[in-house]
Design a protein around this motif. Structure first.
Motif, PDB file in Angstrom:
ATOM      1  N   SER A 256       6.738  10.335  -0.058  1.00 11.39           N
ATOM      2  CA  SER A 256       5.534   9.952  -0.801  1.00 11.39           C
ATOM      3  C   SER A 256       4.834   8.730  -0.216  1.00 11.39           C
ATOM      4  O   SER A 256       3.758   8.347  -0.686  1.00 11.39           O
ATOM      5  CB  SER A 256       5.883   9.677  -2.264  1.00 11.39           C
ATOM      6  OG  SER A 256       6.798   8.591  -2.358  1.00 11.39           O
ATOM      7  N   GLN A 257       5.408   8.110   0.808  1.00 13.61           N
ATOM      8  CA  GLN A 257       4.809   6.915   1.387  1.00 13.61           C
ATOM      9  C   GLN A 257       3.588   7.269   2.237  1.00 13.61           C
ATOM     10  O   GLN A 257       3.434   8.392   2.719  1.00 13.61           O
ATOM     11  CB  GLN A 257       5.841   6.171   2.246  1.00 13.61           C
ATOM     12  CG  GLN A 257       7.067   5.723   1.490  1.00 13.61           C
ATOM     13  CD  GLN A 257       6.751   4.737   0.378  1.00 13.61           C
ATOM     14  OE1 GLN A 257       5.934   3.825   0.558  1.00 13.61           O
ATOM     15  NE2 GLN A 257       7.391   4.900  -0.772  1.00 13.61           N
TER      16      GLN A 257
ATOM     17  N   ASP B 290      17.849   6.756  -2.133  1.00 14.33           N
ATOM     18  CA  ASP B 290      18.027   7.843  -1.173  1.00 14.33           C
ATOM     19  C   ASP B 290      16.767   7.925  -0.313  1.00 14.33           C
ATOM     20  O   ASP B 290      15.681   8.250  -0.797  1.00 14.33           O
ATOM     21  CB  ASP B 290      18.269   9.158  -1.920  1.00 14.33           C
ATOM     22  CG  ASP B 290      18.590  10.326  -0.986  1.00 14.33           C
ATOM     23  OD1 ASP B 290      18.254  10.248   0.208  1.00 14.33           O
ATOM     24  OD2 ASP B 290      19.165  11.319  -1.468  1.00 14.33           O
ATOM     25  N   TYR B 291      16.917   7.633   0.966  1.00 13.67           N
ATOM     26  CA  TYR B 291      15.780   7.616   1.886  1.00 13.67           C
ATOM     27  C   TYR B 291      14.993   8.923   1.848  1.00 13.67           C
ATOM     28  O   TYR B 291      13.757   8.916   1.822  1.00 13.67           O
ATOM     29  CB  TYR B 291      16.298   7.346   3.292  1.00 13.67           C
ATOM     30  CG  TYR B 291      15.263   7.407   4.393  1.00 13.67           C
ATOM     31  CD1 TYR B 291      14.280   6.437   4.498  1.00 13.67           C
ATOM     32  CD2 TYR B 291      15.307   8.424   5.349  1.00 13.67           C
ATOM     33  CE1 TYR B 291      13.341   6.471   5.523  1.00 13.67           C
ATOM     34  CE2 TYR B 291      14.378   8.461   6.378  1.00 13.67           C
ATOM     35  CZ  TYR B 291      13.405   7.486   6.465  1.00 13.67           C
ATOM     36  OH  TYR B 291      12.478   7.536   7.471  1.00 13.67           O
ATOM     37  N   ALA B 292      15.700  10.039   1.821  1.00 15.87           N
ATOM     38  CA  ALA B 292      15.030  11.342   1.862  1.00 15.87           C
ATOM     39  C   ALA B 292      14.209  11.605   0.607  1.00 15.87           C
ATOM     40  O   ALA B 292      13.276  12.406   0.626  1.00 15.87           O
ATOM     41  CB  ALA B 292      16.059  12.453   2.049  1.00 15.87           C
ATOM     42  N   VAL B 293      14.551  10.933  -0.484  1.00 14.88           N
ATOM     43  CA  VAL B 293      13.783  11.060  -1.728  1.00 14.88           C
ATOM     44  C   VAL B 293      12.581  10.127  -1.708  1.00 14.88           C
ATOM     45  O   VAL B 293      11.484  10.482  -2.153  1.00 14.88           O
ATOM     46  CB  VAL B 293      14.678  10.753  -2.950  1.00 14.88           C
ATOM     47  CG1 VAL B 293      13.848  10.725  -4.230  1.00 14.88           C
ATOM     48  CG2 VAL B 293      15.798  11.780  -3.062  1.00 14.88           C
TER      49      VAL B 293
ATOM     50  N   GLU C 273       7.907  -0.833  -1.147  1.00 12.02           N
ATOM     51  CA  GLU C 273       8.922  -0.569  -2.167  1.00 12.02           C
ATOM     52  C   GLU C 273      10.098  -1.538  -2.087  1.00 12.02           C
ATOM     53  O   GLU C 273      10.671  -1.921  -3.112  1.00 12.02           O
ATOM     54  CB  GLU C 273       9.432   0.871  -2.043  1.00 12.02           C
ATOM     55  CG  GLU C 273       8.366   1.940  -2.146  1.00 12.02           C
ATOM     56  CD  GLU C 273       7.711   1.966  -3.507  1.00 12.02           C
ATOM     57  OE1 GLU C 273       8.391   1.671  -4.504  1.00 12.02           O
ATOM     58  OE2 GLU C 273       6.498   2.276  -3.570  1.00 12.02           O
ATOM     59  N   LEU C 274      10.485  -1.929  -0.869  1.00 10.27           N
ATOM     60  CA  LEU C 274      11.660  -2.773  -0.691  1.00 10.27           C
ATOM     61  C   LEU C 274      11.305  -4.252  -0.546  1.00 10.27           C
ATOM     62  O   LEU C 274      12.205  -5.094  -0.457  1.00 10.27           O
ATOM     63  CB  LEU C 274      12.456  -2.313   0.532  1.00 10.27           C
ATOM     64  CG  LEU C 274      12.901  -0.839   0.507  1.00 10.27           C
ATOM     65  CD1 LEU C 274      13.611  -0.475   1.805  1.00 10.27           C
ATOM     66  CD2 LEU C 274      13.809  -0.569  -0.687  1.00 10.27           C
ATOM     67  N   SER C 275      10.014  -4.563  -0.504  1.00  8.95           N
ATOM     68  CA  SER C 275       9.516  -5.958  -0.463  1.00  8.95           C
ATOM     69  C   SER C 275      10.047  -6.752   0.724  1.00  8.95           C
ATOM     70  O   SER C 275      10.268  -7.962   0.624  1.00  8.95           O
ATOM     71  CB  SER C 275       9.868  -6.680  -1.779  1.00  8.95           C
ATOM     72  OG  SER C 275       9.301  -6.022  -2.882  1.00  8.95           O
TER      73      SER C 275
ATOM     74  N   LYS D 155       5.548   5.852   7.499  1.00 13.10           N
ATOM     75  CA  LYS D 155       6.063   6.055   6.138  1.00 13.10           C
ATOM     76  C   LYS D 155       7.231   5.118   5.850  1.00 13.10           C
ATOM     77  O   LYS D 155       7.329   4.526   4.766  1.00 13.10           O
ATOM     78  CB  LYS D 155       6.502   7.510   5.961  1.00 13.10           C
ATOM     79  CG  LYS D 155       5.353   8.501   5.786  1.00 13.10           C
ATOM     80  CD  LYS D 155       5.880   9.913   5.619  1.00 13.10           C
ATOM     81  CE  LYS D 155       4.763  10.899   5.295  1.00 13.10           C
ATOM     82  NZ  LYS D 155       4.194  10.690   3.947  1.00 13.10           N
ATOM     83  N   THR D 156       8.115   4.973   6.831  1.00 11.45           N
ATOM     84  CA  THR D 156       9.289   4.124   6.637  1.00 11.45           C
ATOM     85  C   THR D 156       8.891   2.658   6.561  1.00 11.45           C
ATOM     86  O   THR D 156       9.440   1.879   5.757  1.00 11.45           O
ATOM     87  CB  THR D 156      10.298   4.366   7.764  1.00 11.45           C
ATOM     88  OG1 THR D 156      10.627   5.762   7.813  1.00 11.45           O
ATOM     89  CG2 THR D 156      11.578   3.569   7.555  1.00 11.45           C
ATOM     90  N   ALA D 157       7.925   2.246   7.374  1.00 10.28           N
ATOM     91  CA  ALA D 157       7.438   0.864   7.313  1.00 10.28           C
ATOM     92  C   ALA D 157       6.772   0.578   5.973  1.00 10.28           C
ATOM     93  O   ALA D 157       6.921  -0.515   5.407  1.00 10.28           O
ATOM     94  CB  ALA D 157       6.471   0.602   8.462  1.00 10.28           C
ATOM     95  N   ASN D 158       6.034   1.548   5.437  1.00 12.94           N
ATOM     96  CA  ASN D 158       5.435   1.372   4.109  1.00 12.94           C
ATOM     97  C   ASN D 158       6.512   1.256   3.033  1.00 12.94           C
ATOM     98  O   ASN D 158       6.378   0.449   2.097  1.00 12.94           O
ATOM     99  CB  ASN D 158       4.497   2.543   3.803  1.00 12.94           C
ATOM    100  CG  ASN D 158       3.135   2.374   4.451  1.00 12.94           C
ATOM    101  OD1 ASN D 158       2.554   1.307   4.425  1.00 12.94           O
ATOM    102  ND2 ASN D 158       2.617   3.443   5.056  1.00 12.94           N
TER     103      ASN D 158
END
Length: 251
Positions: free
Chosen positions: A147-148, A140-143, A57-59, A49-52
């Motif tokens: 959804s990733q 905000d990471y937790a937000v 999202e962060l390009s 999820k974080t890698a996505n």
């Protein structure tokens, strides 16, 4: 580890294929009383999820530099493996002004504002909770992360010989990181199924190795402890016993 494990992300994929249900990271914060245990499968899901988030999202792209301003924490471990998955260099405690993007905890937000790229903030609250009021200028990471997607595929292959981690003035490639992690694991006798308790910070290679990379490379697990100095007398011995710790580096 298998012969095809050239980066930390490869090590995680191999661990997931072998023993998805076994514990990988058990985290304690003795200032808040928090305890979180993540199996290989749960940890890998957070990493995906974080890698996505990082790639989509962060390009972020392979070769980008991410200033990682976070303490030793299970979410920091997730970010380190997410960076490896995308091919982003994780600069632990790095200068945000020289980074393409920054990930910050609640205590370093002002410092993180020096980054001209994307900024992500983590509240580091129990259960991965969000900020009561999101800090201005930060996602905000937790937000953003829930959804990733649960599966991650990099847009471009990750070069194992490219810089992957910077800490304490030293840069390591993905391949070099795996090699050093395996050597560290062998040096302290970490074997599959072992559990190492670490109270060290993530601001040195020793802390990162004991608190994440060496147990990951060895097929072991880590009991990562923050604020151990606030543990009551006799508490460390009880934790070592209850968590079935086989190796311990409290500081």
């Amino acid at each position: 580890m298998t012969a095809s494990d050239h980066t930390p992300a490869d090590l995680l994929r191999s661990a997931l294929a072998r023993e998805p249900a076994r514990p990988l990271v058990t985290f304690y914060d003795d200032a808040t009383g928090e305890r979180v245990e993540l199996s290989v499968a749960t940890f890998a899901n957070w990493v995906a999820k974080t890698a996505n988030l990082l790639q989509g999202e962060l390009s972020a792209e392979p070769g980008d530099r991410l200033a990682l301003l976070l303490p030793a924490h299970w979410q920091t471990a997730v970010w380190l493996l997410a960076c490896s998955s995308v091919g982003v260099l994780a600069d632990v405690g790095g200068d945000p002004g020289k980074a393409d993007l920054v990930v910050s905890g609640p205590d370093t937000l002002e410092e993180a504002r020096a980054c001209g790229g994307e900024r992500v903030a983590l509240a580091l609250r129990p259960l991965g909770g969000r900020f009561p009021q999101p800090p201005a200028g930060f996602a905000d990471y937790a937000v953003e992360v829930p959804s990733q997607g649960d599966r991650f595929e990099p847009y471009a292959p990750v070069d194992a010989n490219a810089p992957a981690l910077a800490v304490g003035g030293t840069e390591l490639t993905g391949a070099g990181l795996v090699e050093r992690s395996l050597a560290d694991a062998a040096g302290v006798g970490l074997a599959p199924g072992a559990r190492i308790l670490s109270g060290r910070g993530y601001d040195t290679w020793a802390g990162l190795s004991d608190g994440l990379y060496a147990p990951l490379a060895a097929g072991a697990s880590v009991v990562l402890c923050r604020n151990l100095d606030q543990l009551a007398d006799g508490g460390l011995e009880k934790r070592i016993e209850s968590e079935r710790v086989t190796h311990s580096v409290p500081q």
